[in-house]
Motif scaffolding. Structure first.
Motif, PDB file in Angstrom:
ATOM      1  N   ASP A 206       0.143  39.953  71.117  1.00 38.49           N
ATOM      2  CA  ASP A 206      -0.369  39.900  69.740  1.00 38.49           C
ATOM      3  C   ASP A 206       0.675  39.296  68.801  1.00 38.49           C
ATOM      4  O   ASP A 206       0.348  38.506  67.910  1.00 38.49           O
ATOM      5  CB  ASP A 206      -0.738  41.307  69.257  1.00 38.49           C
ATOM      6  N   VAL A 209       0.860  35.501  69.014  1.00 40.02           N
ATOM      7  CA  VAL A 209      -0.200  34.839  68.245  1.00 40.02           C
ATOM      8  C   VAL A 209       0.211  34.717  66.784  1.00 40.02           C
ATOM      9  O   VAL A 209       0.037  33.661  66.157  1.00 40.02           O
ATOM     10  CB  VAL A 209      -1.522  35.613  68.385  1.00 40.02           C
ATOM     11  N   SER A 210       0.773  35.765  66.229  1.00 43.75           N
ATOM     12  CA  SER A 210       1.180  35.753  64.818  1.00 43.75           C
ATOM     13  C   SER A 210       2.323  34.761  64.580  1.00 43.75           C
ATOM     14  O   SER A 210       2.283  33.970  63.630  1.00 43.75           O
ATOM     15  CB  SER A 210       1.614  37.157  64.380  1.00 43.75           C
ATOM     16  N   SER A 212       3.144  32.175  66.211  1.00 45.26           N
ATOM     17  CA  SER A 212       2.783  30.771  66.448  1.00 45.26           C
ATOM     18  C   SER A 212       2.302  30.087  65.177  1.00 45.26           C
ATOM     19  O   SER A 212       2.240  28.851  65.118  1.00 45.26           O
ATOM     20  CB  SER A 212       1.701  30.679  67.532  1.00 45.26           C
ATOM     21  N   ALA A 213       1.982  30.871  64.163  1.00 48.47           N
ATOM     22  CA  ALA A 213       1.496  30.302  62.901  1.00 48.47           C
ATOM     23  C   ALA A 213       2.619  30.000  61.918  1.00 48.47           C
ATOM     24  O   ALA A 213       2.360  29.413  60.859  1.00 48.47           O
ATOM     25  CB  ALA A 213       0.489  31.249  62.264  1.00 48.47           C
ATOM     26  N   TYR A 277      -0.763  23.568  72.369  1.00 53.88           N
ATOM     27  CA  TYR A 277      -0.225  24.043  71.094  1.00 53.88           C
ATOM     28  C   TYR A 277      -1.363  24.468  70.171  1.00 53.88           C
ATOM     29  O   TYR A 277      -2.537  24.163  70.415  1.00 53.88           O
ATOM     30  CB  TYR A 277       0.611  22.950  70.427  1.00 53.88           C
ATOM     31  N   ARG A 279      -4.319  25.997  68.292  1.00 52.42           N
ATOM     32  CA  ARG A 279      -5.470  26.789  68.720  1.00 52.42           C
ATOM     33  C   ARG A 279      -5.570  26.870  70.232  1.00 52.42           C
ATOM     34  O   ARG A 279      -5.941  27.917  70.778  1.00 52.42           O
ATOM     35  CB  ARG A 279      -6.753  26.174  68.152  1.00 52.42           C
ATOM     36  N   ALA A 281      -3.114  26.826  72.420  1.00 50.05           N
ATOM     37  CA  ALA A 281      -2.116  27.790  72.913  1.00 50.05           C
ATOM     38  C   ALA A 281      -2.580  29.212  72.635  1.00 50.05           C
ATOM     39  O   ALA A 281      -2.472  30.106  73.500  1.00 50.05           O
ATOM     40  CB  ALA A 281      -0.762  27.527  72.250  1.00 50.05           C
ATOM     41  N   ARG A 282      -3.099  29.440  71.429  1.00 45.23           N
ATOM     42  CA  ARG A 282      -3.566  30.780  71.085  1.00 45.23           C
ATOM     43  C   ARG A 282      -4.750  31.189  71.961  1.00 45.23           C
ATOM     44  O   ARG A 282      -4.935  32.375  72.270  1.00 45.23           O
ATOM     45  CB  ARG A 282      -3.918  30.860  69.604  1.00 45.23           C
ATOM     46  N   ILE A 285      -3.273  32.558  75.149  1.00 43.42           N
ATOM     47  CA  ILE A 285      -2.732  33.899  74.916  1.00 43.42           C
ATOM     48  C   ILE A 285      -3.868  34.911  74.785  1.00 43.42           C
ATOM     49  O   ILE A 285      -3.817  36.002  75.358  1.00 43.42           O
ATOM     50  CB  ILE A 285      -1.852  33.914  73.652  1.00 43.42           C
ATOM     51  N   THR A 286      -4.918  34.528  74.058  1.00 43.08           N
ATOM     52  CA  THR A 286      -6.056  35.423  73.853  1.00 43.08           C
ATOM     53  C   THR A 286      -6.755  35.721  75.171  1.00 43.08           C
ATOM     54  O   THR A 286      -7.218  36.853  75.412  1.00 43.08           O
ATOM     55  CB  THR A 286      -7.050  34.799  72.858  1.00 43.08           C
TER      56      THR A 286
END
Length: 301
Positions: A206, A209-210, A212-213, A277, A279, A281-282, A285-286
């Motif tokens: 989690d 994800v945070s 990465s922004a 990278y 979205r 990449a996320r 992870i998701t």
């Protein structure tokens, strides 16, 4: 061969382990010269220093790294005290190149984290590739705690985990400095390896994800189905264009030869080019989070 048709430099030109071995061997040869100039056999020198004869052989053949006291004893016994300073300088250069964990962690793990924080302050561009672990600058406190606990088990270091975790968390403040840039590339396997309890890993994902922004953080994930142009042999960190840091089970290698930095930069570029990278990449992870979450729920966490 990389997809653009170019080839990487042969690795035997720039092996960090080879450079360290060569440096230790050169130091050993110099010690042997001093012994011979003094007209002493290996056994005679060992007896004068109250050492086992095997230690003389190991030091002279580069199979063992001498301590400061070893150097001083050697130069005294061979009447070569004027060589002490230069030999100690060679030894300390070698220790920076090949910093053995056993020696570094003798006083705990917090001091090493403080040393790395000093390097962080000097570094502008961080480039990191990790195969099996989340990079320290991106870790949650509980994930970091699990990593430091490994150090206690492997190296028998004093238990200063709380202090080491605190310093690592303080180091992460640089992620929010606009004068620093970060480029992390992780394999999907690094997201999945169970190096901590499932609920700790879920919180860690989690956090990825945070982070990465963040505007100065570029996070790339190499999906498990992606073909590799160059093998992911081990993780490494590039600090600007002045140092490469590689962690092995026994030591931290610090590589600074221009050809070493050039090679690792090219390897990093090849690996970064196949990573996903933003979205994408996320989404990877998701996907891992979604597969892990039911397991945590079943445990009642």
């Amino acid at each position: 061969m990389p997809r653009d048709g170019t080839t990487l430099p042969p690795t035997n030109r720039v092996s960090g382990a080879t450079n360290v071995h060569e440096a230790r061997s050169a130091l050993g040869k110099r010690l042997r010269e001093l012994r011979r100039q003094a007209g002493l056999s290996g056994r005679e020198l060992a007896e004068s220093l109250s050492w086992p004869p095997s230690k003389i052989s190991k030091l002279e053949n580069g199979r063992q790294t001498p301590s400061d006291d070893d150097i001083r004893g050697w130069t005294t016994a061979t009447s070569a005290e004027d060589e002490t300073d230069s030999l100690l300088a060679s030894l300390h250069t070698l220790e920076v190149q090949h910093a053995e964990w056993q020696r570094q962690f003798r006083v705990g793990m917090r001091p090493h984290q403080s040393e790395i924080a000093q390097l962080d302050a000097k570094t502008r561009l961080f480039r990191a590739f990790e195969v099996s672990v989340i990079p320290g600058l991106l870790q949650t406190s509980e994930y970091a705690r699990a990593r430091f606990a490994e150090g206690i088990v492997l190296y028998g270091s004093p238990n200063d985990v709380d202090q080491a975790v605190r310093v690592r968390m303080q180091r992460q403040e640089i992620l929010y400095r606009r004068d620093k840039r970060f480029h992390f590339v992780l394999t999907e396997a690094a997201l999945r390896f169970r190096r901590c309890p499932a609920e700790v890993l879920l919180a860690q994902l989690d956090r990825l994800v945070s982070l990465s922004a963040l505007p100065n953080v570029r996070l790339g994930i190499i999906a498990e189905e992606t073909p590799y142009p160059v093998g992911p042999w081990h993780g490494f960190w590039l600090r600007d264009n002045v140092r490469v840091m590689v962690e092995t089970y026994s030591a931290e290698l610090n590589l600074a030869q221009p050809q070493e930095i050039e090679l690792y930069s090219k390897v990093f570029d090849r690996l970064a080019a196949i990573a996903s990278y933003g979205r994408a990449a996320r989404a990877i992870i998701t996907r891992v989070i979604d597969q892990l979450a039911p397991e945590v729920s079943e445990d009642g966490s």
